[in-house]
Design a protein around this motif. Sequence first.
Motif, PDB file in Angstrom:
ATOM      1  N   GLY A 181       0.820  -1.214   0.000  1.00 36.64           N
ATOM      2  CA  GLY A 181       0.000   0.000   0.000  1.00 36.64           C
ATOM      3  C   GLY A 181       0.850   1.258   0.000  1.00 36.64           C
ATOM      4  O   GLY A 181       0.472   2.276  -0.605  1.00 36.64           O
ATOM      5  N   LEU A 182       2.025   1.230   0.657  1.00 39.74           N
ATOM      6  CA  LEU A 182       2.939   2.372   0.649  1.00 39.74           C
ATOM      7  C   LEU A 182       3.427   2.657  -0.770  1.00 39.74           C
ATOM      8  O   LEU A 182       3.477   3.821  -1.208  1.00 39.74           O
ATOM      9  CB  LEU A 182       4.132   2.093   1.563  1.00 39.74           C
ATOM     10  CG  LEU A 182       5.299   3.095   1.508  1.00 39.74           C
ATOM     11  CD1 LEU A 182       4.829   4.468   1.980  1.00 39.74           C
ATOM     12  CD2 LEU A 182       6.480   2.608   2.345  1.00 39.74           C
TER      13      LEU A 182
ATOM     14  N   ALA B 175      10.419  14.077  -4.718  1.00 36.06           N
ATOM     15  CA  ALA B 175       9.737  13.537  -3.539  1.00 36.06           C
ATOM     16  C   ALA B 175       9.152  12.158  -3.827  1.00 36.06           C
ATOM     17  O   ALA B 175       9.244  11.244  -2.991  1.00 36.06           O
ATOM     18  CB  ALA B 175       8.632  14.496  -3.089  1.00 36.06           C
ATOM     19  N   VAL B 176       8.542  11.985  -5.016  1.00 35.18           N
ATOM     20  CA  VAL B 176       7.990  10.681  -5.379  1.00 35.18           C
ATOM     21  C   VAL B 176       9.110   9.651  -5.489  1.00 35.18           C
ATOM     22  O   VAL B 176       8.978   8.501  -5.037  1.00 35.18           O
ATOM     23  CB  VAL B 176       7.180  10.776  -6.684  1.00 35.18           C
ATOM     24  CG1 VAL B 176       6.813   9.388  -7.201  1.00 35.18           C
ATOM     25  CG2 VAL B 176       5.927  11.610  -6.461  1.00 35.18           C
ATOM     26  N   ALA B 177      10.245  10.042  -6.082  1.00 34.52           N
ATOM     27  CA  ALA B 177      11.373   9.115  -6.212  1.00 34.52           C
ATOM     28  C   ALA B 177      11.890   8.707  -4.833  1.00 34.52           C
ATOM     29  O   ALA B 177      12.149   7.520  -4.573  1.00 34.52           O
ATOM     30  CB  ALA B 177      12.487   9.769  -7.028  1.00 34.52           C
ATOM     31  N   LEU B 178      12.040   9.674  -3.929  1.00 31.18           N
ATOM     32  CA  LEU B 178      12.538   9.367  -2.581  1.00 31.18           C
ATOM     33  C   LEU B 178      11.545   8.501  -1.813  1.00 31.18           C
ATOM     34  O   LEU B 178      11.949   7.603  -1.052  1.00 31.18           O
ATOM     35  CB  LEU B 178      12.814  10.663  -1.824  1.00 31.18           C
ATOM     36  CG  LEU B 178      13.998  11.492  -2.330  1.00 31.18           C
ATOM     37  CD1 LEU B 178      14.085  12.821  -1.590  1.00 31.18           C
ATOM     38  CD2 LEU B 178      15.305  10.715  -2.180  1.00 31.18           C
ATOM     39  N   LEU B 179      10.252   8.755  -2.005  1.00 29.43           N
ATOM     40  CA  LEU B 179       9.240   7.947  -1.321  1.00 29.43           C
ATOM     41  C   LEU B 179       9.245   6.511  -1.832  1.00 29.43           C
ATOM     42  O   LEU B 179       8.864   5.582  -1.106  1.00 29.43           O
ATOM     43  CB  LEU B 179       7.857   8.582  -1.539  1.00 29.43           C
ATOM     44  CG  LEU B 179       6.689   8.020  -0.731  1.00 29.43           C
ATOM     45  CD1 LEU B 179       6.944   8.142   0.761  1.00 29.43           C
ATOM     46  CD2 LEU B 179       5.397   8.745  -1.100  1.00 29.43           C
ATOM     47  N   SER B 180       9.695   6.311  -3.068  1.00 33.72           N
ATOM     48  CA  SER B 180       9.737   4.959  -3.636  1.00 33.72           C
ATOM     49  C   SER B 180      10.870   4.126  -3.057  1.00 33.72           C
ATOM     50  O   SER B 180      10.827   2.893  -3.122  1.00 33.72           O
ATOM     51  CB  SER B 180       9.887   5.042  -5.164  1.00 33.72           C
ATOM     52  OG  SER B 180       8.815   5.733  -5.751  1.00 33.72           O
TER      53      SER B 180
END
Length: 396
Positions: free
Chosen positions: A9-10, A162-167
């Motif tokens: 889910g993350l 931010a999306v890349a780091l969250l991945s």
Amino acid sequence: MPFALLLLGLAVFAQGTSEFMLSGLIPDIARDLRVTVPAAGALTSAFAVGMVVGAPLMAVLGRRWSRRGALLAFLCVFLAVHVAGAVTGSFEVLLATRVAGALANAGFLAVALVTAADMVEPEAKGRATSTLLGGITLACVAGVPAGALLGQIWGWRAAFWAVALLSVPALVAVARSVPGGAADPTPPPLRGELRALRAPRLLVTLLSAALVNGATFCTFTYLAPLATEAGGLSGAWVPGVLALFGAGSFVGVSVGGRLADRRPVPVLVAGGFALCAGWGVLALGAGDPVPALGMVFLQGALSFGVGSTLISRVLYAAPDAPTLAGGFATAAFNVGAALGPWAGGAAIGAGLGYRSPVWVSAGLVALALAVALASVLAAPALRPRRTAPSASDAAR
């Protein structure tokens, strides 16, 4: 629910944020890359098309991979293209990264849906599906507004970073927590899976899911002008209105997931009629902010409660298509995500006003109910008829 399912889910949260965050970044992207706003808007369309086309194609591609291997591969590609998008100065390259990111997102979600269903008991597929789709609703509540805020403070590239780091934590979590196992050396024949996906009951469910999700994103896309132009609210209210819809969506997907396994028919029938009526009430009452805000929350809950139940029914209805069912469910979800905003925009472009997308949403749900009713009425005619026994048979 297994902890590994929460980690999936993350990853879905990161990908959902990427899918929807451009709504607040398009003007800055157009100005920075020296293209028109409509041209920059093609980035959103490219992602939607990539999701629709990519879901079944990526599911086929990953048939001979282990599920953990497929999830890691798709997530690595997703991370890499967001880094490329964050550093590029070319609109054409950015457009290509959106298509590649959509393909990776589609493949990940397709595999994640069937992986999640296999992590739980056979009668708990609805809750597993709702857990994954909860990542998308959280993206609407927190991810998209946060991406827009980052874009305002540090520029649109910050949202991509931010999306890349969250991945990254999602990648580590999948590698450590999702069950591995070798790839199936003899996956079900592709032709047999495709034949199973042509079952009338499944096609009706897929069509209904696309229509209900189309209704959801038809209104969600135009909530900002609905709140400001029809409701008379100031622009400062817009993030709160979007978050309110997202909060309702999270509640709906959570409650719907608990009911989808035990009482799917009441959820779909009662929820479907309530959803259709609710869109009509919102359209009529959009000029009065207080009840309209309550309806925004309620419609978010009903939309994702009914929508997630339909997606889970796809997995229940396709036991003979274990590797492709998730891909077709993902494609149906994103057909709606592309159809709804287009239909709402066409209604506004025709001069029907900012309430018109809400009426379009009501019409799409009504069409889904009509399709479901027609399939129920037609079901007896589709069953093989029993012929009366002959005299010789009766004598035996």
